[in-house]
Design a protein around this motif. Structure first.
Motif, PDB file in Angstrom:
ATOM      1  N   PHE A  50       0.848  -1.187   0.000  1.00 12.86           N
ATOM      2  CA  PHE A  50       0.000   0.000   0.000  1.00 12.86           C
ATOM      3  C   PHE A  50       0.887   1.241   0.000  1.00 12.86           C
ATOM      4  N   TYR A  51       0.549   2.226  -0.860  1.00 13.15           N
ATOM      5  CA  TYR A  51       1.328   3.445  -0.998  1.00 13.15           C
ATOM      6  C   TYR A  51       0.439   4.661  -0.759  1.00 13.15           C
ATOM      7  N   SER A  52       0.993   5.675  -0.091  1.00 11.20           N
ATOM      8  CA  SER A  52       0.400   7.008  -0.083  1.00 11.20           C
ATOM      9  C   SER A  52       1.100   7.806  -1.175  1.00 11.20           C
ATOM     10  N   LEU A  53       0.311   8.475  -2.053  1.00 12.49           N
ATOM     11  CA  LEU A  53       0.884   9.103  -3.241  1.00 12.49           C
ATOM     12  C   LEU A  53       0.977  10.616  -3.137  1.00 12.49           C
ATOM     13  N   GLU A  54       0.416  11.209  -2.102  1.00 14.48           N
ATOM     14  CA  GLU A  54       0.447  12.664  -1.940  1.00 14.48           C
ATOM     15  C   GLU A  54       0.914  13.028  -0.538  1.00 14.48           C
ATOM     16  N   PRO A  55       1.776  14.024  -0.342  1.00 18.00           N
ATOM     17  CA  PRO A  55       2.355  14.863  -1.404  1.00 18.00           C
ATOM     18  C   PRO A  55       3.488  14.191  -2.180  1.00 18.00           C
ATOM     19  N   GLN A  56       4.024  13.104  -1.642  1.00 20.18           N
ATOM     20  CA  GLN A  56       5.009  12.327  -2.380  1.00 20.18           C
ATOM     21  C   GLN A  56       4.707  10.838  -2.172  1.00 20.18           C
ATOM     22  N   VAL A  57       5.298   9.991  -3.024  1.00 22.26           N
ATOM     23  CA  VAL A  57       5.062   8.556  -2.936  1.00 22.26           C
ATOM     24  C   VAL A  57       5.755   8.007  -1.691  1.00 22.26           C
ATOM     25  N   GLN A  58       4.957   7.270  -0.874  1.00 27.03           N
ATOM     26  CA  GLN A  58       5.485   6.730   0.383  1.00 27.03           C
ATOM     27  C   GLN A  58       4.897   5.347   0.614  1.00 27.03           C
ATOM     28  N   LEU A  59       5.751   4.353   0.798  1.00 27.24           N
ATOM     29  CA  LEU A  59       5.287   2.996   1.096  1.00 27.24           C
ATOM     30  C   LEU A  59       4.758   2.959   2.524  1.00 27.24           C
ATOM     31  N   LEU A  60       3.522   2.500   2.686  1.00 24.40           N
ATOM     32  CA  LEU A  60       2.911   2.434   4.013  1.00 24.40           C
ATOM     33  C   LEU A  60       3.093   1.074   4.664  1.00 24.40           C
ATOM     34  N   HIS A  61       2.795   0.000   3.933  1.00 24.63           N
ATOM     35  CA  HIS A  61       2.899  -1.333   4.529  1.00 24.63           C
ATOM     36  C   HIS A  61       2.912  -2.371   3.406  1.00 24.63           C
ATOM     37  N   THR A  62       3.585  -3.495   3.668  1.00 23.70           N
ATOM     38  CA  THR A  62       3.630  -4.601   2.710  1.00 23.70           C
ATOM     39  C   THR A  62       3.256  -5.898   3.432  1.00 23.70           C
ATOM     40  N   PHE A  63       2.286  -6.620   2.859  1.00 25.08           N
ATOM     41  CA  PHE A  63       1.924  -7.961   3.344  1.00 25.08           C
ATOM     42  C   PHE A  63       2.645  -8.997   2.476  1.00 25.08           C
ATOM     43  N   HIS A  64       3.118 -10.068   3.101  1.00 20.80           N
ATOM     44  CA  HIS A  64       3.721 -11.187   2.391  1.00 20.80           C
ATOM     45  C   HIS A  64       2.896 -12.432   2.690  1.00 20.80           C
ATOM     46  N   ALA A  65       2.367 -13.059   1.636  1.00 19.10           N
ATOM     47  CA  ALA A  65       1.512 -14.230   1.826  1.00 19.10           C
ATOM     48  C   ALA A  65       1.545 -15.079   0.561  1.00 19.10           C
ATOM     49  N   LEU A  66       1.108 -16.326   0.692  1.00 20.97           N
ATOM     50  CA  LEU A  66       0.959 -17.227  -0.448  1.00 20.97           C
ATOM     51  C   LEU A  66      -0.514 -17.188  -0.862  1.00 20.97           C
ATOM     52  N   PHE A  67      -0.800 -16.441  -1.913  1.00 21.39           N
ATOM     53  CA  PHE A  67      -2.181 -16.277  -2.370  1.00 21.39           C
ATOM     54  C   PHE A  67      -2.545 -17.475  -3.249  1.00 21.39           C
ATOM     55  N   THR A  68      -3.563 -18.236  -2.828  1.00 23.23           N
ATOM     56  CA  THR A  68      -3.907 -19.493  -3.500  1.00 23.23           C
ATOM     57  C   THR A  68      -5.186 -19.427  -4.321  1.00 23.23           C
ATOM     58  N   ARG A  69      -5.966 -18.359  -4.177  1.00 22.04           N
ATOM     59  CA  ARG A  69      -7.245 -18.242  -4.885  1.00 22.04           C
ATOM     60  C   ARG A  69      -7.381 -16.839  -5.449  1.00 22.04           C
ATOM     61  N   PRO A  70      -8.320 -16.630  -6.366  1.00 22.36           N
ATOM     62  CA  PRO A  70      -8.501 -15.282  -6.936  1.00 22.36           C
ATOM     63  C   PRO A  70      -8.804 -14.255  -5.853  1.00 22.36           C
ATOM     64  N   LEU A  71      -8.196 -13.072  -5.987  1.00 23.57           N
ATOM     65  CA  LEU A  71      -8.364 -11.980  -5.033  1.00 23.57           C
ATOM     66  C   LEU A  71      -9.207 -10.868  -5.645  1.00 23.57           C
ATOM     67  N   TYR A  72     -10.142 -10.354  -4.860  1.00 25.40           N
ATOM     68  CA  TYR A  72     -11.002  -9.245  -5.283  1.00 25.40           C
ATOM     69  C   TYR A  72     -10.629  -7.996  -4.482  1.00 25.40           C
ATOM     70  N   PRO A  73     -10.393  -6.852  -5.128  1.00 24.95           N
ATOM     71  CA  PRO A  73     -10.267  -5.605  -4.365  1.00 24.95           C
ATOM     72  C   PRO A  73     -11.569  -5.323  -3.619  1.00 24.95           C
ATOM     73  N   VAL A  74     -11.483  -4.966  -2.342  1.00 26.95           N
ATOM     74  CA  VAL A  74     -12.665  -4.758  -1.508  1.00 26.95           C
ATOM     75  C   VAL A  74     -12.449  -3.499  -0.670  1.00 26.95           C
ATOM     76  N   PHE A  75     -13.569  -2.789  -0.363  1.00 35.40           N
ATOM     77  CA  PHE A  75     -13.460  -1.485   0.290  1.00 35.40           C
ATOM     78  C   PHE A  75     -14.552  -1.352   1.351  1.00 35.40           C
ATOM     79  N   TRP A  76     -14.228  -0.634   2.435  1.00 38.72           N
ATOM     80  CA  TRP A  76     -15.188  -0.239   3.467  1.00 38.72           C
ATOM     81  C   TRP A  76     -15.117   1.266   3.599  1.00 38.72           C
TER      82      TRP A  76
END
Length: 515
Positions: free
Chosen positions: A460-486
């Protein structure tokens, strides 16, 4: 005579016939067993005569004594079935009702015509009914024509609404896309322009909402009138028909012409032309010019479909690299919570206070929505613009729970099948499988999500005011992934689109890439 009086006492008030297998309610009233069962299924649990409540779990008791009386009565009169309905008689003279007094508007007998109605205008019941039926059918035809016209007007109104929404969405997209090529100092001007367009869209659509509500009310009134007329036409008894007809109100009048909706794209862009006259070609034209003004040498025109060529020279190299895997996504309307409103060709979602309609099959009971697209293999990147904090972005497998459990209104990152980043007012939370990691507060109006399935990385990146990496997850993704929002009530999320961005791979392409 005594048998007739006894028969009146043994008549069910629901079916108006002799009791069949009589039962007694706790209040003491008697009914046919089948009649009271049918009444309890379709009405509230109360006595049809005295409205006394019927306790839950209690069952009517068979009236043995009343059943015996009925058997004796049937043997005495030798009539196994209910007697036919007698012809209606005049309450004043006891003679059959054969005429209709048009002057007084009531059914009369022959003796009434000699005394009370001697000088009144009269007609036979059947002739009067035929004439009134013809008038009623003519009115019904007019109301049906009005309903057809109202349906047509409603479709025209909805088409105008759709055109305005598409136009406003396109304008916002053009302004957003063009302003992204400007210097960082022009970012506030772009946000202001988008807000003006949205305000103008709301103002332009305000009359349409009123007109639509009026049209629906008009249609409902026409439908109710049609139902009442249809019920009258199906009435068998002439006296009841004519008496009920006296109480029938006139049908609703015609709706009238629609108020044209006003929308002027040039008016919305007028202020931009004045404020940014030197850059009007870049901002307001569909295609970028071959050259740029000398006073803006650092701006690169958006022409080539290659994402590298679309990036302004001042965008950092990391974001240029992320754009190589850019995906244009859309929200899935069938998954959206019933308080969510989708617009701009399903690229924008807003959490509204009022429900937008009944919940759809498979929609989130939680305040969430997912994208139509999913990812099984490959490298993918997308960007999301938020209106404020109190939103969550993430990815999840299709089995993410859609029902509300407990007091939480979201479950992104609370289960093992989802990963999410929650933007709060004072901090940022990265969540997965119920665990959370608190991150420093950052500007989170424009966010980027990078998903590399081959490496098992979700960043996940914050893009304003400059590009900044916020956090990275490392996992073995075994099934299709859907972007989801709350998103919290009042918040808006927009899926940013890039011209020339690649589409996500089709399911068959993703499957073939696995072998």
């Amino acid at each position: 005579m005594a048998a007739e009086l006894l028969r009146d006492r043994l008549t069910c008030s629901i079916c108006l016939g002799l009791y069949q297998d009589p039962v007694t309610l706790p209040c003491g009233h008697n009914f046919c067993a089948a009649c009271i069962r049918s009444s309890r299924r379709c009405c509230e649990k109360a006595c049809p005569e005295c409205r006394a409540p019927f306790p839950d779990g209690a069952e009517p008791c068979r009236n043995v004594a009343l059943s015996g009386v009925l058997e004796v009565l049937q043997l005495a009169v030798r009539e196994p079935g209910p007697e036919p309905r007698a012809a209606a008689r005049c309450p004043r003279h006891g003679r059959p009702l054969e005429l209709f007094c048009r002057t007084e508007g009531r059914c009369v007998c022959g003796e009434c015509t000699v005394h009370e109605c001697r000088l009144h205008e009269r007609a036979l019941l059947e002739a009067e009914r035929r004439e009134r039926e013809a008038q009623l059918r003519a009115k019904l035809e007019v109301t049906q024509q009005q309903a057809t016209q109202a349906h047509t007007q409603l479709q025209e109104l909805q088409q105008q609404k759709s055109q305005i929404q598409n136009s406003a969405c396109n304008l916002a997209s053009v302004v957003s896309g063009k302003f992204s090529c400007l210097l960082q100092a022009l970012e506030l001007r772009r946000i202001s322009a988008q807000r003006d367009i949205e305000a103008a869209q709301t103002q332009a659509l305000a009359p349409a909402l009123d007109e639509e509500q009026r049209l629906r009310g008009h249609l409902e009134a026409l439908a109710q009138y049609g139902q009442r007329v249809q019920g009258l036409l199906e009435q068998v008894d002439d006296q009841t028909f004519l008496q009920d007809l006296q109480q029938l109100s006139e049908p609703p009048g015609p709706f009238g012409p629609l108020t044209p909706l006003q929308w002027d794209e040039d008016k919305q862009l007028g202020n931009l032309k004045e404020l940014l006259s030197l850059l009007s070609g870049l901002l307001l034209e569909e295609g970028a010019p071959a050259t740029v003004p000398a006073r803006a040498p650092d701006l690169v025109p958006l022409k080539a479909p290659d994402p590298e060529a679309q990036v302004p020279s001042m965008v950092c190299p990391l974001r240029k690299k992320l754009w190589q895997n850019y995906r244009n996504l859309t929200f899935d309307p069938d998954s959206a919570n019933r308080h969510f409103s989708l617009s701009c060709q399903d690229q924008r979602v807003t959490h509204c206070r009022r429900s937008q309609g009944p919940a759809r099959l498979g929609s989130f009971e939680l305040w969430q929505v997912q994208c139509t697209q999913s990812f099984r293999v490959g490298h993918h990147y997308w960007e999301v613009r938020t209106s404020d904090h109190s939103v969550t972005l993430g990815v999840a497998y299709s089995e993410l729970t859609r029902q509300k459990l407990g007091t939480n209104t979201d479950n992104i990152g609370r289960e093992s099948c989802s990963w999410g980043l929650c933007i709060q007012a004072d901090s940022v939370l990265a969540r997965h499988n119920g665990d959370s990691w608190r991150l420093p507060r950052v500007s989170a109006r424009l966010l980027g999500i990078d998903l590399d399935l081959a490496c098992g990385c979700l960043a996940f990146y914050s893009l304003e005011p400059q590009v900044q990496l916020l956090h990275t997850f490392h996992a073995l993704f075994t099934r299709p992934l859907y972007p989801v929002f709350w998103l919290l009530e009042g918040r808006t999320l927009t899926l940013c689109h890039q011209p020339g961005a690649k589409l996500p791979p089709a399911p068959q392409e993703a499957a073939s890439a696995l072998h």
